[in-house]
Motif scaffolding. Structure first.
Motif, mmCIF file in Angstrom:
data_model
loop_
_atom_site.group_PDB
_atom_site.id
_atom_site.type_symbol
_atom_site.label_atom_id
_atom_site.label_comp_id
_atom_site.label_asym_id
_atom_site.label_seq_id
_atom_site.Cartn_x
_atom_site.Cartn_y
_atom_site.Cartn_z
ATOM 1 N N ASP A 1 0.864 -1.180 0.000
ATOM 2 C CA ASP A 1 0.000 0.000 0.000
ATOM 3 C C ASP A 1 0.896 1.224 0.000
ATOM 4 O OD1 ASP A 1 -1.823 1.999 0.356
ATOM 5 O OD2 ASP A 1 -2.682 1.224 2.227
ATOM 6 N N ARG A 2 1.048 1.864 -1.146
ATOM 7 C CA ARG A 2 1.962 3.000 -1.264
ATOM 8 C C ARG A 2 1.466 4.230 -0.513
ATOM 9 N NH1 ARG A 2 4.140 2.815 -7.576
ATOM 10 N NH2 ARG A 2 5.212 0.808 -7.393
ATOM 11 N N GLY A 3 0.196 4.209 -0.122
ATOM 12 C CA GLY A 3 -0.326 5.334 0.637
ATOM 13 C C GLY A 3 0.137 5.329 2.084
ATOM 14 N N GLN A 4 0.628 4.190 2.558
ATOM 15 C CA GLN A 4 1.132 4.052 3.924
ATOM 16 C C GLN A 4 2.615 3.721 3.854
ATOM 17 O OE1 GLN A 4 -0.830 4.632 6.567
ATOM 18 N NE2 GLN A 4 -2.683 4.937 5.317
ATOM 19 N N ARG A 5 3.468 4.730 3.814
ATOM 20 C CA ARG A 5 4.887 4.534 3.537
ATOM 21 C C ARG A 5 5.583 3.663 4.575
ATOM 22 N NH1 ARG A 5 7.994 9.785 1.529
ATOM 23 N NH2 ARG A 5 9.490 8.111 1.134
ATOM 24 N N GLN B 1 4.262 1.496 6.668
ATOM 25 C CA GLN B 1 3.742 0.140 6.574
ATOM 26 C C GLN B 1 4.227 -0.552 5.309
ATOM 27 O OE1 GLN B 1 -0.520 -0.041 6.674
ATOM 28 N NE2 GLN B 1 -0.609 -2.261 6.501
#
Length: 244
Positions: free
Chosen positions: A120-124, A126
């Motif tokens: 998930d690129r929106g949660q760097r 993670q």
């Protein structure tokens, strides 16, 4: 004629992809390596059809540099072409990709069967943790890891920013990096429906070892090799337009 031949190729894609999507669902009980070997036949068949319909083939230089053990592939990314080609050239592999791609009907099902590292690129924060955990898991299963260090497709003759994430992963996992240069975008341009006849050149470099290097030094060495080779093979295809 180019457009008509590209239509024929796309018809083959439309027919073959749903078939392999069903196959992907049926083979999930198999090991990750065996699933990859079976799904790779989709690429083999599509490449054979690509040559018949569009007259597009490829040659590999430096195949002797491919190591026997697990490794990370860092490749120039110009086209959708290499997402298929790497499966034919290297041992079974997984890609680092956006999780959203797995939701695409048919294509995403086949992709899921290859056990990709889906982040998930929106949660760097993670995403980096997922990269490490899934990367180690895939290597332990005998799979290689493919990373496009520029993060997106780059037009022929241009250079993107090489990101350090893959280099950090290679250091943490203690695997060599195999650099790959290719001029696929000169025959199959980014976001183009048409595919032009010719021969894509794929160059494979000697493995770059992460020992004794920080991530910046490591990615800089990868970038220097890839871009140095790109200078030699760029400009051979019909879709190359030199920037003023």
């Amino acid at each position: 004629m180019i457009w008509f031949r590209s239509v024929l190729y796309s018809l083959g894609l439309v027919v073959l992809t749903p078939i392999f999507a069903v196959i992907a669902l049926l083979i999930f009980p198999l090991s990750a390596v065996n699933r990859n070997k079976i799904i790779a036949w989709w690429s083999r068949l599509m490449f054979a059809w690509l040559k018949i319909t569009c007259g597009l083939s490829f040659k590999v230089e430096g195949a002797e540099n491919i190591p026997h053990g697990p490794a990370m592939i860092m490749c120039k990314h110009q086209s959708a072409w290499e997402t298929m080609a790497l499966q034919l050239i290297f041992p079974p592999q997984v890609w680092v990709l956006k999780r959203e791609l797995l939701k695409i009907p048919f294509f995403g099902w086949g992709l899921a069967a290859t056990s990709p590292i889906a982040i998930d690129r929106g949660q760097r924060a993670q995403a980096q943790r997922q990269l490490m955990e899934q990367g180690r898991d895939r290597l332990n299963k005998g799979l290689w890891i493919v990373i496009f260090p520029e993060g997106t497709r780059i037009k022929p003759g241009e250079r993107g920013q090489y990101k350090q994430g893959g280099a950090r992963l290679a250091k943490d996992l203690e695997v060599p990096i195999v650099p790959v240069a290719m001029n696929s975008g000169e025959f199959w341009p980014k976001n183009s429906f048409c595919k032009w006849p010719g021969e894509v050149t794929v160059r494979i470099g000697k493995p770059i070892l992460p020992e004794g290097k920080n991530s910046l030094a490591l990615i800089s060495e990868v970038e220097a090799w890839i871009e140095g080779e790109m200078e030699q093979i760029t400009g051979r295809g019909p879709c190359y337009q030199k920037s003023e």
